[in-house]
Design an enzyme around this catalytic site. Structure first.
Site, PDB file in Angstrom:
ATOM      1  N   ASP A 118      51.930  45.409  30.044  1.00 19.32           N
ATOM      2  CA  ASP A 118      52.149  44.135  29.368  1.00 19.32           C
ATOM      3  C   ASP A 118      53.001  44.288  28.118  1.00 19.32           C
ATOM      4  O   ASP A 118      53.560  43.321  27.624  1.00 19.32           O
ATOM      5  CB  ASP A 118      50.797  43.506  29.004  1.00 19.32           C
ATOM      6  CG  ASP A 118      50.843  41.991  29.032  1.00 19.32           C
ATOM      7  OD1 ASP A 118      51.481  41.434  29.943  1.00 19.32           O
ATOM      8  OD2 ASP A 118      50.257  41.364  28.132  1.00 19.32           O
ATOM      9  N   ASP A 178      38.526  37.571  34.266  1.00 18.10           N
ATOM     10  CA  ASP A 178      37.819  38.168  35.394  1.00 18.10           C
ATOM     11  C   ASP A 178      36.541  37.379  35.715  1.00 18.10           C
ATOM     12  O   ASP A 178      36.279  37.032  36.868  1.00 18.10           O
ATOM     13  CB  ASP A 178      37.499  39.639  35.119  1.00 18.10           C
ATOM     14  CG  ASP A 178      36.883  39.862  33.749  1.00 18.10           C
ATOM     15  OD1 ASP A 178      36.726  38.881  32.980  1.00 18.10           O
ATOM     16  OD2 ASP A 178      36.553  41.021  33.431  1.00 18.10           O
TER      17      ASP A 178
END
Length: 598
Positions: free
Chosen positions: A151, A308
């Site tokens: 990222d 998540d």
């Protein structure tokens, strides 16, 4: 009746079995008894609130605070019962995998996604070791693909994986030939478990140390020198790179480091796919942090920092069926922050994300219980979604009874009253059942004690601050954005962690409430003992529960006292933080004495 051959074959080839826990009948019997006790407690609070003639403003406020705290405790206890009514333990049968493959055809393709974002907070060598352990899975290599999502778009991380791709050509066949269990090279070469030492082992260890040295040198230098860009893979990868790329501004970058169709290991076997991915980022465009990167593969849901949890919850609501397996030998291990500040800040971020789910249009309490997941699963998700609400009862019971004790006021029943025994039953019943659950899954008493101690710490820190930040965010007030948790740990810090010592080290506002609670509980417990020693138990029969609760708080706060007074290592409680806690505690005690005088 004897099973037919097909049924016997399917049973013998099952990949897992489910066994009911022997404690289930006890849980089902204990739940209604405990529920009656909870209802009795709430009834007592309500009746006390409805007797204004015998109550003062301070006693009304105190009773109201206790009612709110106990309502939260009752709700969270109810969500826990979902998991206790029918608990099962699954046992894996990996030995049957070949039979399943024979019946159903070849194994499915598996994509493994590894996320990283900062080469200084998440050292590339650690991420590389994770990828190497995954690539060495006992799984058909042509069915395995490893995606590394960087990222931060760092050339340092890319270089580390270019080196890892070369090392993997020797590491993977070595693991297969020698049936290596610890397939993370750092763990394998760092453990002392009697690994065979021969020429091949030494050669591969030398290769690993060489890779490690190169990667660490590049990270320390902060750039990839030209001397390291000498092979075709390096030239192909870094030929696309620009010095203008930054952590927050860079285009999409995809580099195939290993291709199962073309790349072979030293034994001539195919290699798994290894792909480096860095999605486009721009300081002028909004993005979705890790969730945005993950969507290059299973439709991650946006709208929460805990992508998540949120994705799993939404998928269950849409009808997804899942199976939880927890093998005796862990399937994988990961790094977790061991600094208390890092751990609490990480959990504060989780708390904000959980509250984003709890108060969204997909709330577990409204949408979840009515979805395809069903009432029980939806209600079970409430246990996590409303996790930060634990701060309310923890704060109330960490301060209110103790401050009342210092002013000689009792807020619980006297030892001679029948209501008195309700409190020990509720307290001991909840703690004993929680401890029993912990021990049944293989935990120890010491670990359970540490877990409940950390639970108290979280209630006085990250739960509180996470809830506060969520309110500010909901009101449109800017708060600190996504903060990556550091995975860098020095050796002294690790040694203190392994000894069970709290790692404070830095001065942070998140430590203030727990330090105040530790000080006020200590003073109130000393005050209560003084009353007992000077006048006997009959002089404090209305304060017994408050004295016991203060003593429990003192017992939980021992690591904080040690960090404040005894310890001299870098992980001690900062002197500035201790001074601030003392000052604010004195102010709070003074305000409480004024409040209780009305």
């Amino acid at each position: 009746m004897e099973d037919d051959p097909t049924t016997r074959r399917r049973r013998s080839s099952a990949l897992h079995t489910a066994d009911r826990w022997p404690i289930t009948p006890f849980n089902r019997l204990f739940a209604p008894i405990y529920l009656l006790a909870v209802l009795a407690l709430l009834y007592r609070h309500v009746t006390n609130l409805l007797v204004p003639a015998t109550s003062s403003p301070s006693s009304f406020t105190t009773t109201l605070a206790l009612l709110v705290a106990d309502l939260v405790l009752a709700f969270m206890w109810a969500t826990t019962q979902v998991f206790r009514m029918n608990p099962i333990r699954r046992r894996e049968a990996v030995e049957n995998l070949n039979d399943v493959v024979a019946e159903e055809g070849e194994l499915p393709g598996v994509d493994v996604f590894i996320c990283t974002a900062d080469p200084y907070k998440e050292p590339p060598l650690g991420v590389v070791n994770t990828a190497l352990s995954v690539m060495a899975y006992d799984y058909p290599r042509d069915r395995l693909a490893v995606y590394v999502s960087d990222d931060g778009g760092s050339a340092l991380t890319l270089f580390a994986f270019v080196e890892a791709a070369k090392f993997a050509a020797r590491w993977l066949p070595f693991c297969e030939r020698n049936r290596v269990v610890e397939r993370n090279p750092a763990v394998y070469f760092g453990s002392n478990r009697g690994h065979p030492v021969d020429g091949e082992v030494e050669e591969i260890k030398t290769m690993y140390e060489s890779m490690k040295h190169k990667v660490e040198h590049v990270v320390e230098a902060g750039k990839v020198d030209d001397q390291f860009i000498d092979g075709p893979k390096e030239q192909e990868a870094f030929g696309k790179w620009s010095d203008k790329f930054t952590k927050h501004n860079h285009p999409t970058f995809i580099q195939v480091l290993l291709d199962s169709k073309n790349d072979k290991d030293v034994d001539g076997h195919v290699m798994p796919n290894l792909i480096y991915v860095s999605r486009e980022k721009s300081s002028t465009s909004q993005h979705h942090f890790k969730a945005g990167a993950l969507n290059v593969l299973i439709g991650y849901r946006y709208g929460s920092l805990v992508e998540d949890y949120y994705t799993g919850y939404r998928l269950h609501c849409e009808g997804w069926k899942s199976v939880f397996c927890c093998p005796q030998r862990p399937a994988f291990l990961g790094d977790a922050p061991i600094s208390l500040a890092d751990m609490l800040n990480q959990q504060k971020r989780w708390d904000i994300g959980l509250l984003e789910v709890a108060f969204s249009r997909f709330s577990t309490l409204t949408y979840g219980v009515r979805s395809s997941a069903g009432f029980l699963m939806g209600f079970g998700y409430c246990q996590n979604a409303f996790w930060p609400s634990w701060s309310i009862p923890v704060i109330v019971y960490s301060f209110l009874p103790q401050l009342a004790l210092l002013n000689g006021l009792h807020i619980f029943p006297k030892a001679t009253e029948p209501w008195f025994w309700l409190y020990p039953f509720l307290f001991l019943g909840a703690y004993a059942q929680d401890m029993l659950d912990f021990l049944l899954v293989g935990g120890t008493f010491q670990r359970w004690w540490n877990e409940q101690r950390i639970w108290t710490v979280r209630g006085l820190s990250c739960f509180l601050f996470g809830g506060f930040d969520f309110v500010l965010k909901s009101l449109g007030v800017s708060t600190k954005g996504f903060s990556l948790t550091s995975k860098v740990v020095d050796e002294e810090q690790r040694q203190r962690y392994e000894k069970g010592m709290f790692e404070f080290g830095v001065s942070s506002p998140i430590f203030l409430p727990m330090a105040m609670a530790a000080l006020i509980n200590l003073v109130s417990f000393g005050f209560g003992l003084g009353r007992v020693l000077t006048g006997g138990w009959w002089n404090v029969e209305g304060l017994v529960l408050q004295i016991v609760l203060s003593g429990f708080g003192v017992l939980n706060s021992v690591p904080i006292y040690e960090a404040m007074v005894v310890r001299r290592d870098p992980g001690k409680f900062p002197a500035r933080g201790s001074f601030a806690a003392v000052v604010v505690s004195v102010v709070l005690c003074s305000l409480a004495s004024v409040m209780f005088s009305f």
